[in-house]
Structures are given as structure tokens and as C-alpha cells.
Design a protein around this motif. Structure first.
Motif, short mmCIF file in Angstrom:
data_model
loop_
_atom_site.label_atom_id
_atom_site.label_comp_id
_atom_site.label_asym_id
_atom_site.label_seq_id
_atom_site.Cartn_x
_atom_site.Cartn_y
_atom_site.Cartn_z
N ASP A 47 0.85 -1.18 0.00
CA ASP A 47 0.00 0.00 0.00
C ASP A 47 0.89 1.24 0.00
OD1 ASP A 47 0.97 -0.06 2.55
OD2 ASP A 47 -0.97 0.16 3.54
N GLN A 48 0.27 2.41 0.04
CA GLN A 48 1.02 3.66 -0.06
C GLN A 48 1.93 3.88 1.15
OE1 GLN A 48 -1.42 7.09 -0.73
NE2 GLN A 48 0.29 8.45 -0.99
N ALA A 49 1.59 3.31 2.29
CA ALA A 49 2.39 3.50 3.51
C ALA A 49 3.51 2.48 3.65
CB ALA A 49 1.47 3.44 4.72
N ASP A 50 3.82 1.74 2.60
CA ASP A 50 4.88 0.73 2.65
C ASP A 50 6.21 1.41 3.02
OD1 ASP A 50 6.68 -1.34 2.22
OD2 ASP A 50 5.61 -2.07 0.47
N PRO A 51 6.91 0.92 4.05
CA PRO A 51 8.12 1.61 4.51
C PRO A 51 9.24 1.67 3.46
CG PRO A 51 7.78 -0.43 5.74
CD PRO A 51 6.59 -0.24 4.85
N ALA A 52 9.28 0.74 2.54
CA ALA A 52 10.31 0.76 1.51
C ALA A 52 10.16 1.94 0.56
CB ALA A 52 10.29 -0.54 0.72
#
Length: 116
Positions: A47-52
């Protein structure tokens, strides 16, 4: 209505040498092609909040940094960037200080030479 496909290129430069691979982006009639949607469909993010990919400037199109909602077009090259190892501002600041120190040392050496 039928799904439409769009051919884009994905260049992954996060680990060593860049790897360029073609990707077929399959779109439903209600979806608009964006950078975020391409990353989702390619399986690179959840999703948009993926830490990568949460940090700023970690992806772009043809060398230009793009946002999650930026449109993407057929034939575009979506590039994935690695994080910076050194802050460019800090490097410039250090170099400017070194140049300034060299100027001061040269001026001091001139004054010392005049006294002798």
C-alpha cells in the motif's frame, strides 16, 4: 467493458546495477494509470504507507521524481531509487569550509613571509 493494457518499463536501481524489465500494466475501465497503481500491480508495494517507498524521492519517471498519484503513460520508465548514502548539502558545506580554510592558511603564510 474489457480491461486495457499498457506497456511500461520498470528500472530497479535499489541494489547495485539497475535492472530494466518490461511490465504489462492491466487496467480496469475505472482505473486511471498512476505511479502508485503501477507499483501496486507490479507487486513492489502493498500500500502507499509501505516503509520501503514511504520516503520522499524513492521513485520517479525518466529521472524526474514523482508523487504516488502522478499519472503514468505507455512507454514510460518507472525508476526505483536507493536512499542517498551521503547528504549532498553536507558534502557541499564541508567542501566550502575546506576551501575557506585553505584561503585563510594561504593568507597567513603570505603575512608570515612578509615579516621575514
Amino acid at each position: 467493458m474489457a480491461n486495457r493494457t499498457m506497456e511500461i518499463w520498470i528500472c530497479d536501481a535499489r541494489q547495485g546495477n539497475p535492472i530494466l524489465s518490461p511490465f504489462q500494466l492491466v487496467l480496469t475501465p475505472t482505473e486511471t494509470p498512476t505511479v502508485g497503481l503501477a507499483l501496486l500491480k507490479a507487486g513492489l508495494v502493498v500500500d502507499q504507507a509501505d516503509p520501503a517507498f514511504a520516503r520522499k524521492g524513492c521513485y520517479g519517471v525518466f529521472g524526474k521524481r514523482k508523487e504516488w498519484d502522478s499519472p503514468i503513460y505507455a512507454g514510460d520508465r518507472l525508476e526505483l531509487y536507493s536512499p542517498l548514502l551521503i547528504d549532498p548539502k553536507a558534502v557541499r558545506r564541508k567542501k566550502a569550509n575546506q576551501n575557506q580554510d585553505a584561503k585563510f592558511q594561504a593568507a597567513a603564510a603570505k603575512r608570515k613571509a612578509r615579516r621575514l
